[in-house]
Motif scaffolding. Structure first.
Motif, PDB file in Angstrom:
ATOM      1  N   LEU A 134      47.194  33.041  24.858  1.00  0.00           N
ATOM      2  CA  LEU A 134      48.657  33.096  24.827  1.00  0.00           C
ATOM      3  C   LEU A 134      49.104  34.261  25.706  1.00  0.00           C
ATOM      4  N   VAL A 135      49.866  33.946  26.715  1.00  0.00           N
ATOM      5  CA  VAL A 135      50.384  34.982  27.612  1.00  0.00           C
ATOM      6  C   VAL A 135      51.839  35.225  27.242  1.00  0.00           C
ATOM      7  N   MET A 136      52.117  36.410  26.712  1.00  0.00           N
ATOM      8  CA  MET A 136      53.492  36.725  26.322  1.00  0.00           C
ATOM      9  C   MET A 136      54.344  36.905  27.574  1.00  0.00           C
ATOM     10  N   THR A 137      55.531  36.308  27.538  1.00  0.00           N
ATOM     11  CA  THR A 137      56.456  36.451  28.665  1.00  0.00           C
ATOM     12  C   THR A 137      57.686  37.272  28.249  1.00  0.00           C
ATOM     13  N   VAL A 138      57.570  37.939  27.105  1.00  0.00           N
ATOM     14  CA  VAL A 138      58.501  38.999  26.673  1.00  0.00           C
ATOM     15  C   VAL A 138      57.641  39.985  25.872  1.00  0.00           C
ATOM     16  N   GLU A 139      58.203  41.163  25.581  1.00  0.00           N
ATOM     17  CA  GLU A 139      57.499  42.072  24.672  1.00  0.00           C
ATOM     18  C   GLU A 139      57.520  41.430  23.285  1.00  0.00           C
ATOM     19  N   PRO A 140      56.371  41.369  22.596  1.00  0.00           N
ATOM     20  CA  PRO A 140      56.391  40.741  21.283  1.00  0.00           C
ATOM     21  C   PRO A 140      57.278  41.522  20.304  1.00  0.00           C
ATOM     22  N   GLY A 141      57.888  40.805  19.385  1.00  0.00           N
ATOM     23  CA  GLY A 141      58.683  41.471  18.344  1.00  0.00           C
ATOM     24  C   GLY A 141      60.005  40.793  18.038  1.00  0.00           C
ATOM     25  N   LEU A 158      44.318  32.965  34.957  1.00  0.00           N
ATOM     26  CA  LEU A 158      43.541  32.375  33.855  1.00  0.00           C
ATOM     27  C   LEU A 158      43.237  30.910  34.126  1.00  0.00           C
ATOM     28  N   ARG A 159      44.240  30.185  34.624  1.00  0.00           N
ATOM     29  CA  ARG A 159      44.009  28.754  34.888  1.00  0.00           C
ATOM     30  C   ARG A 159      42.956  28.586  35.989  1.00  0.00           C
ATOM     31  N   ARG A 160      43.058  29.410  37.028  1.00  0.00           N
ATOM     32  CA  ARG A 160      42.058  29.330  38.118  1.00  0.00           C
ATOM     33  C   ARG A 160      40.658  29.604  37.571  1.00  0.00           C
ATOM     34  N   HIS A 161      40.567  30.627  36.760  1.00  0.00           N
ATOM     35  CA  HIS A 161      39.274  31.008  36.200  1.00  0.00           C
ATOM     36  C   HIS A 161      38.717  29.887  35.311  1.00  0.00           C
ATOM     37  N   ALA A 162      39.599  29.293  34.513  1.00  0.00           N
ATOM     38  CA  ALA A 162      39.160  28.216  33.611  1.00  0.00           C
ATOM     39  C   ALA A 162      38.658  27.022  34.425  1.00  0.00           C
ATOM     40  N   ILE A 163      39.380  26.704  35.490  1.00  0.00           N
ATOM     41  CA  ILE A 163      38.965  25.563  36.322  1.00  0.00           C
ATOM     42  C   ILE A 163      37.610  25.859  36.969  1.00  0.00           C
ATOM     43  N   LYS A 164      37.474  27.086  37.469  1.00  0.00           N
ATOM     44  CA  LYS A 164      36.209  27.488  38.098  1.00  0.00           C
ATOM     45  C   LYS A 164      35.042  27.360  37.122  1.00  0.00           C
ATOM     46  N   MET A 165      35.328  27.677  35.855  1.00  0.00           N
ATOM     47  CA  MET A 165      34.273  27.607  34.843  1.00  0.00           C
ATOM     48  C   MET A 165      34.125  26.217  34.229  1.00  0.00           C
ATOM     49  N   GLY A 166      35.011  25.301  34.616  1.00  0.00           N
ATOM     50  CA  GLY A 166      34.964  23.954  34.054  1.00  0.00           C
ATOM     51  C   GLY A 166      35.401  23.897  32.603  1.00  0.00           C
ATOM     52  N   VAL A 167      36.301  24.803  32.236  1.00  0.00           N
ATOM     53  CA  VAL A 167      36.752  24.885  30.847  1.00  0.00           C
ATOM     54  C   VAL A 167      38.153  24.290  30.721  1.00  0.00           C
ATOM     55  N   ASN A 168      38.340  23.476  29.696  1.00  0.00           N
ATOM     56  CA  ASN A 168      39.626  22.853  29.430  1.00  0.00           C
ATOM     57  C   ASN A 168      40.432  23.754  28.491  1.00  0.00           C
ATOM     58  N   LEU A 169      41.055  24.769  29.053  1.00  0.00           N
ATOM     59  CA  LEU A 169      41.678  25.817  28.235  1.00  0.00           C
ATOM     60  C   LEU A 169      43.156  25.544  27.969  1.00  0.00           C
ATOM     61  N   ASN A 170      43.577  25.780  26.735  1.00  0.00           N
ATOM     62  CA  ASN A 170      45.014  25.767  26.455  1.00  0.00           C
ATOM     63  C   ASN A 170      45.578  27.139  26.783  1.00  0.00           C
ATOM     64  N   ILE A 171      46.577  27.162  27.645  1.00  0.00           N
ATOM     65  CA  ILE A 171      47.259  28.419  27.976  1.00  0.00           C
ATOM     66  C   ILE A 171      48.711  28.289  27.513  1.00  0.00           C
ATOM     67  N   GLU A 172      49.062  29.155  26.584  1.00  0.00           N
ATOM     68  CA  GLU A 172      50.419  29.110  26.013  1.00  0.00           C
ATOM     69  C   GLU A 172      51.255  30.239  26.603  1.00  0.00           C
ATOM     70  N   VAL A 173      52.491  29.932  26.926  1.00  0.00           N
ATOM     71  CA  VAL A 173      53.446  30.974  27.307  1.00  0.00           C
ATOM     72  C   VAL A 173      54.471  31.061  26.188  1.00  0.00           C
ATOM     73  N   ASP A 174      54.957  32.276  25.953  1.00  0.00           N
ATOM     74  CA  ASP A 174      55.803  32.513  24.786  1.00  0.00           C
ATOM     75  C   ASP A 174      56.768  33.659  25.058  1.00  0.00           C
ATOM     76  N   GLY A 175      58.050  33.333  24.968  1.00  0.00           N
ATOM     77  CA  GLY A 175      59.081  34.350  25.128  1.00  0.00           C
ATOM     78  C   GLY A 175      60.078  33.980  26.213  1.00  0.00           C
ATOM     79  N   GLY A 176      61.290  33.623  25.798  1.00  0.00           N
ATOM     80  CA  GLY A 176      62.345  33.313  26.759  1.00  0.00           C
ATOM     81  C   GLY A 176      62.138  32.013  27.520  1.00  0.00           C
ATOM     82  N   ILE A 177      61.282  31.143  27.000  1.00  0.00           N
ATOM     83  CA  ILE A 177      61.013  29.872  27.705  1.00  0.00           C
ATOM     84  C   ILE A 177      62.177  28.903  27.455  1.00  0.00           C
ATOM     85  N   ASN A 178      62.610  28.245  28.520  1.00  0.00           N
ATOM     86  CA  ASN A 178      63.677  27.244  28.388  1.00  0.00           C
ATOM     87  C   ASN A 178      63.474  26.144  29.434  1.00  0.00           C
TER      88      ASN A 178
END
Ligand code: DX5
Ligand code: ZN
Length: 223
Positions: A134-141, A158-178
């Motif tokens: 989970l990559v915070m896109t605001v300060e948590p709180g 992170l996505r590049r690294h996951a692809i390079k490693m062949g990993v199907n990673l969930n990457i969540e963004v959180d904060g001010g998303i619209n």
């Protein structure tokens, strides 16, 4: 697949059942549950008791975001309350790798969250081990803050690294998303969008979710 995770923090707390049904009907995938302890972050939200109560209202996936010190001390109570995935903060513990392993021993999916000031290098070793980052896109709180686009560089790395490693990673963004910034997030490689205000503070959450999904389709990861 793009997962949309309304953050209950922005709901009308006098009607949690109705608010959860409203998000489920609108097509949400996860319910994002922000647990704040007034210690790791300067705010207090709700704990395992509330999660146990709302567990009876829905079968949605409970995406529990622990913004608390000593997550290991409390994790069992959240698992028991009905969490489906538990995410703790890298900054909240002395040994994040040991914490991840200890939580995974409970046989529950485990995510790790990084705050805006934490460099991506901190999270890279968890690709392939954590079920979600989970990559915070605001300060948590607090809910209702302004999205920090500079955090998306970390999502991309992170996505590049996951692809390079062949990993199907969930990457969540959180904060001010619209609906307006969702495309930047998906382009950077995020596939889980947590959004509080944008979904709960509208009468038309379904349209907002549709716009987010369209953003995801039109703006896939660009590498
Ligand atoms: C912030 C929380 C977020 C927040 C999102 O500490 O982790 O999940 O509730 O709310 P909005 O979308 O309003 O920023
Ligand atoms: Zn959150």
């Amino acid at each position: 697949m793009l997962y949309i995770a309304p953050s209950l923090l922005a709901a009308d707390f006098s009607d949690l059942k109705g608010e959860i049904a409203r998000m489920e009907d609108a097509g949400a995938n996860y319910l994002h549950l922000d647990v704040m302890d007034g210690h790791f972050v300067p705010n207090i939200s709700f704990g395992a008791g509330v999660i146990e109560g709302i567990r009876r209202c829905t079968n949605m996936i409970f995406d529990v975001h622990l913004m608390i010190s000593e997550p290991l001390r409390y994790v069992d109570s959240f698992v028991k309350a009905g969490a489906d995935i538990v995410t703790f903060h890298y900054e909240a513990v002395n040994n994040p790798m040991a914490t991840l392993k200890a939580i995974k021993e409970r046989e529950i999916p485990c995510g790790i969250a990084i705050s805006p000031r934490t460099p991506v290098e901190a999270a890279l070793p968890f690709v392939g081990l954590a079920d979600m980052i989970l990559v915070m896109t605001v300060e948590p709180g607090f809910g209702g803050q302004t999205f920090m686009p500079e955090c998306l560089d970390k999502v991309r790395a992170l996505r590049r690294h996951a692809i390079k490693m062949g990993v199907n990673l969930n990457i969540e963004v959180d904060g001010g998303i619209n609906a307006d910034n969702a495309a930047y997030c998906t382009e950077a490689g995020a596939n889980v969008l947590a959004a509080g205000s944008a979904l709960f503070k509208t009468k038309r959450p379904r349209s907002v979710m549709a716009a987010m999904r369209e953003a995801g389709r039109e703006h896939p990861f660009i590498g």
